[in-house]
Design a protein around this motif. Sequence first.
Motif, PDB file in Angstrom:
ATOM      1  N   ILE A 649       0.821  -1.226   0.000  1.00  0.00           N
ATOM      2  CA  ILE A 649       0.000   0.000   0.000  1.00  0.00           C
ATOM      3  C   ILE A 649       0.848   1.266   0.000  1.00  0.00           C
ATOM      4  O   ILE A 649       0.327   2.349   0.246  1.00  0.00           O
ATOM      5  CB  ILE A 649      -0.976   0.025   1.195  1.00  0.00           C
ATOM      6  CG1 ILE A 649      -0.221   0.150   2.526  1.00  0.00           C
ATOM      7  CG2 ILE A 649      -1.888  -1.177   1.196  1.00  0.00           C
ATOM      8  CD1 ILE A 649      -1.123   0.563   3.684  1.00  0.00           C
ATOM      9  N   ILE A 650       2.142   1.143  -0.288  1.00  0.00           N
ATOM     10  CA  ILE A 650       3.014   2.307  -0.175  1.00  0.00           C
ATOM     11  C   ILE A 650       2.590   3.436  -1.117  1.00  0.00           C
ATOM     12  O   ILE A 650       2.655   4.616  -0.771  1.00  0.00           O
ATOM     13  CB  ILE A 650       4.497   1.907  -0.410  1.00  0.00           C
ATOM     14  CG1 ILE A 650       5.426   3.083  -0.118  1.00  0.00           C
ATOM     15  CG2 ILE A 650       4.701   1.345  -1.798  1.00  0.00           C
ATOM     16  CD1 ILE A 650       5.433   3.525   1.309  1.00  0.00           C
ATOM     17  N   GLU A 654       1.552   7.241  -0.103  1.00  0.00           N
ATOM     18  CA  GLU A 654       2.123   8.401  -0.786  1.00  0.00           C
ATOM     19  C   GLU A 654       1.015   9.330  -1.277  1.00  0.00           C
ATOM     20  O   GLU A 654       1.115  10.556  -1.177  1.00  0.00           O
ATOM     21  CB  GLU A 654       2.980   7.913  -1.952  1.00  0.00           C
ATOM     22  CG  GLU A 654       3.967   8.927  -2.474  1.00  0.00           C
ATOM     23  CD  GLU A 654       4.947   8.294  -3.448  1.00  0.00           C
ATOM     24  OE1 GLU A 654       6.086   8.771  -3.520  1.00  0.00           O
ATOM     25  OE2 GLU A 654       4.572   7.327  -4.144  1.00  0.00           O
ATOM     26  N   ALA A 655      -0.066   8.737  -1.764  1.00  0.00           N
ATOM     27  CA  ALA A 655      -1.183   9.531  -2.284  1.00  0.00           C
ATOM     28  C   ALA A 655      -1.903  10.309  -1.195  1.00  0.00           C
ATOM     29  O   ALA A 655      -2.573  11.314  -1.484  1.00  0.00           O
ATOM     30  CB  ALA A 655      -2.173   8.620  -3.008  1.00  0.00           C
ATOM     31  N   MET A 656      -1.764   9.883   0.069  1.00  0.00           N
ATOM     32  CA  MET A 656      -2.400  10.611   1.167  1.00  0.00           C
ATOM     33  C   MET A 656      -1.798  11.998   1.343  1.00  0.00           C
ATOM     34  O   MET A 656      -2.440  12.896   1.883  1.00  0.00           O
ATOM     35  CB  MET A 656      -2.279   9.813   2.464  1.00  0.00           C
ATOM     36  CG  MET A 656      -3.108   8.532   2.469  1.00  0.00           C
ATOM     37  SD  MET A 656      -2.717   7.445   3.865  1.00  0.00           S
ATOM     38  CE  MET A 656      -3.357   8.417   5.239  1.00  0.00           C
ATOM     39  N   VAL A 679      10.441   2.986  -3.333  1.00  0.00           N
ATOM     40  CA  VAL A 679       9.520   3.703  -4.223  1.00  0.00           C
ATOM     41  C   VAL A 679       9.886   5.179  -4.360  1.00  0.00           C
ATOM     42  O   VAL A 679       9.158   5.947  -4.997  1.00  0.00           O
ATOM     43  CB  VAL A 679       8.063   3.580  -3.723  1.00  0.00           C
ATOM     44  CG1 VAL A 679       7.618   2.141  -3.712  1.00  0.00           C
ATOM     45  CG2 VAL A 679       7.872   4.235  -2.365  1.00  0.00           C
ATOM     46  N   GLY A 680      11.000   5.560  -3.733  1.00  0.00           N
ATOM     47  CA  GLY A 680      11.395   6.966  -3.811  1.00  0.00           C
ATOM     48  C   GLY A 680      10.474   7.891  -3.031  1.00  0.00           C
ATOM     49  O   GLY A 680      10.194   9.019  -3.451  1.00  0.00           O
ATOM     50  N   TYR A 681      10.013   7.418  -1.882  1.00  0.00           N
ATOM     51  CA  TYR A 681       9.096   8.214  -1.054  1.00  0.00           C
ATOM     52  C   TYR A 681       9.777   9.518  -0.669  1.00  0.00           C
ATOM     53  O   TYR A 681      10.883   9.525  -0.123  1.00  0.00           O
ATOM     54  CB  TYR A 681       8.731   7.409   0.197  1.00  0.00           C
ATOM     55  CG  TYR A 681       7.610   7.985   1.020  1.00  0.00           C
ATOM     56  CD1 TYR A 681       6.284   7.746   0.686  1.00  0.00           C
ATOM     57  CD2 TYR A 681       7.877   8.748   2.147  1.00  0.00           C
ATOM     58  CE1 TYR A 681       5.246   8.259   1.444  1.00  0.00           C
ATOM     59  CE2 TYR A 681       6.850   9.263   2.922  1.00  0.00           C
ATOM     60  CZ  TYR A 681       5.533   9.017   2.568  1.00  0.00           C
ATOM     61  OH  TYR A 681       4.507   9.531   3.339  1.00  0.00           O
ATOM     62  N   LYS A 682       9.136  10.654  -0.953  1.00  0.00           N
ATOM     63  CA  LYS A 682       9.801  11.945  -0.777  1.00  0.00           C
ATOM     64  C   LYS A 682       9.454  12.650   0.527  1.00  0.00           C
ATOM     65  O   LYS A 682      10.194  13.511   0.995  1.00  0.00           O
ATOM     66  CB  LYS A 682       9.473  12.867  -1.956  1.00  0.00           C
ATOM     67  CG  LYS A 682       7.989  13.138  -2.182  1.00  0.00           C
ATOM     68  CD  LYS A 682       7.770  13.995  -3.421  1.00  0.00           C
ATOM     69  CE  LYS A 682       6.296  14.283  -3.699  1.00  0.00           C
ATOM     70  NZ  LYS A 682       5.536  13.066  -4.048  1.00  0.00           N
TER      71      LYS A 682
END
Length: 752
Positions: A649-650, A654-656, A679-682
Amino acid sequence: MSKSFITGFPRIGEQRELKFALESFWAGKSEFSEVEKVASELKARHWGYQKDANIDFISVNDFSYYDLMLDNIVTFGAIPPRFKGLSETELYFSMARGNKTSVAMEMTKWFNANYHYIVPELSRESTFSLNSDKILNEYKEAKAFGIANPKINLIGPITFLALSKTTDGSCALCHLDALVEQYAKLIDQISNLDNEVVVQIDEPIFVTDKAEKLAEKIVPTYEKLTTKSNVKIIFMTYFEHATEAVKEVVKTKIWGVGLDFVHATCQKSSLEILANSDKTVFAGVIDGRNVWVSDIEAKLNLINEIKKYIPSERLNIGTSCSLLHVPYTLKYEEKLSIKEWLSFAVEKLAEVKHLRKLVDGEKFCESGEAWLKANKNAIESRKTSDLVNDKAVQNRVANLSKFQRDVAYEERIKIQKAKFNLPELPTTTIGSFPQTPELRQVRNAYKKALITKEAYEADIKKYIDDCIAFQEECDIDVLVHGEPERNDMVEYFGEQLKGYAFSTNAWVQSYGSRCVKPPLLFGDVSRPKAMTVEWITYAQSKTKRIMKGMLTGPVTILNWSFVRDDKPRSEIAKELALAIYDEIDDLQNAGIRIIQVDEAAFKEGYPLRRENIPAYEKFAVDCFKLSVSAAKAETQIHTHMCYSEFNDIIKTIEAMDADVISIETARSGNELLKIFKSVGYKQEVGPGVYDIHSPRVPSVEEIATQINVLLEVLPKSQLWINPDCGLKTRKWEEVKPSLKNMTAAVKIVRLS
């Protein structure tokens, strides 16, 4: 003639007797023999309730001192090496809670319920050995009590391994043959208990998408477990359909199949398969996960549809899952305004009893007729009550136009960093501080009007003042007020929202001795006035450091409430989101610069079948974004999530679009964090650096090591440092040294 069954019964006690006995023992105030005494009393009481309701299949081994999965670990000798050598009782609770030298075993949610289980911990070297004393003794205990044919409950071997984790990357299911060998020994011992014994083997893993790959293991596994002709095995599933498994079960000598007809999206395929078999069907038609009175007339219609496939002599009527997930009884609820609309565990026994009679066309006595009339009246009054509908709320939801913040994260974070000027690896806590007995007494006294509002507020302010002073002493960067005014992170908000009702004693086990009292969401929801602003702004006035506002998110409020079943959950979530939207707007206008919107239960609301996931993700993400869309660019939004495996669900997280997310990682190293990197979460992340579910105090060196492990995955600029979760359930003598060690460790790492 059909028969009645209960999948399982709650065990904490209708007045939390087991909880208090356990906590007294853990505190060293009593011997374990006192816990055993309470346990015996509770089991007898629960069997008595079911016996009085003429339930045909009454469970044994559904009782546990802590958790049934933990019991399975002990039964089959799957003990992690770090705990071996301990005495029986010390071993059991050390695995659950940790000890001075060893961290506790991991804990996570039981499928999509709000119950937590201990995760089995295996490796290539794991071996199994049988210790059946608890199971056999409880069967004999039930027989002595007067239960003619107790039903033994077990967690199935395939589910046990599928829910296990391995410490060395090996395959847990590779142990299936070895584990089944021990199950077969257990079945052999069970066969000697009586002329005929019914064994319910729970295999809920087959209601998930994993069933596609695991179904092929059913026949070879259960061929080994169905060799005793006097042991009748029920293959029990719940929470969704289990069509893939049913196709295989009919090839075996398994006697019965349990299906959930409340929460499954469709059971027609399973019924078609079972219609041409000899299997007895255990139809779960009474909701084991929600609290609303069953519409008996509608349930009878459902049973009649099932009977088109399954004749009465092969059909048994019962609960959709264990009643562990609902409160005990309504008998203590003297002030509950919507009481007639509710049904707790004991009341559900009556629903099963009367529905079974209707199915078989039995004649009702006078009291039975009165019960049926009361049921019909309750269903009708709930449909027509003015308490349920609010046109203003409905119109506001219908006219929504804004669902996200005005400024993108990349721009927001620049504004926030310039404004806050926080150091690298900023420190904070998740929100709550210890709920001491004295604090609970103050809240309780005020609630009962035993003290004045002024006296109550003075005590709450004193607690907040002490929390702030302690955090400043520790040199924590972003402070919290400690939440002394809050009983529970959902109940506190529910009490201030229109559309909610509240029980006196509707406690439900969350894990171990931890219980929650979910609010009852029965009508359209709105926020009559600000809920947290007064206390948060008072706290901010007492410090020059940033004070974090603490809110519970709409999806968590939804998932941790007992929610009305007459309206789509997606629409209810929008109503909750608008209430949080209004609160965020009030907080930022009052000068609060960081606001945490906890979504601890975001993951547990996920459907168990992939085809239903997109619809849930859409409304859950939309409602979180709606709730925080009031936040200005300079207002930093945090969120917190518990017990989540994020790899699947990553992208949804991220979309949140939260500015900072804190997560529980102390029991799982940096594995969760690797998913964020992959996933390159920023956005920024606050991985928990120590486990708050254990009473042990981690050392400075231990926490520093944990931080350095995290830094192997993400840079300092992206990390926050915090405990795993809120500190509400811990004691000050554990919290103070732990947080001091945490900040000391951070300072060491900052200089390295």
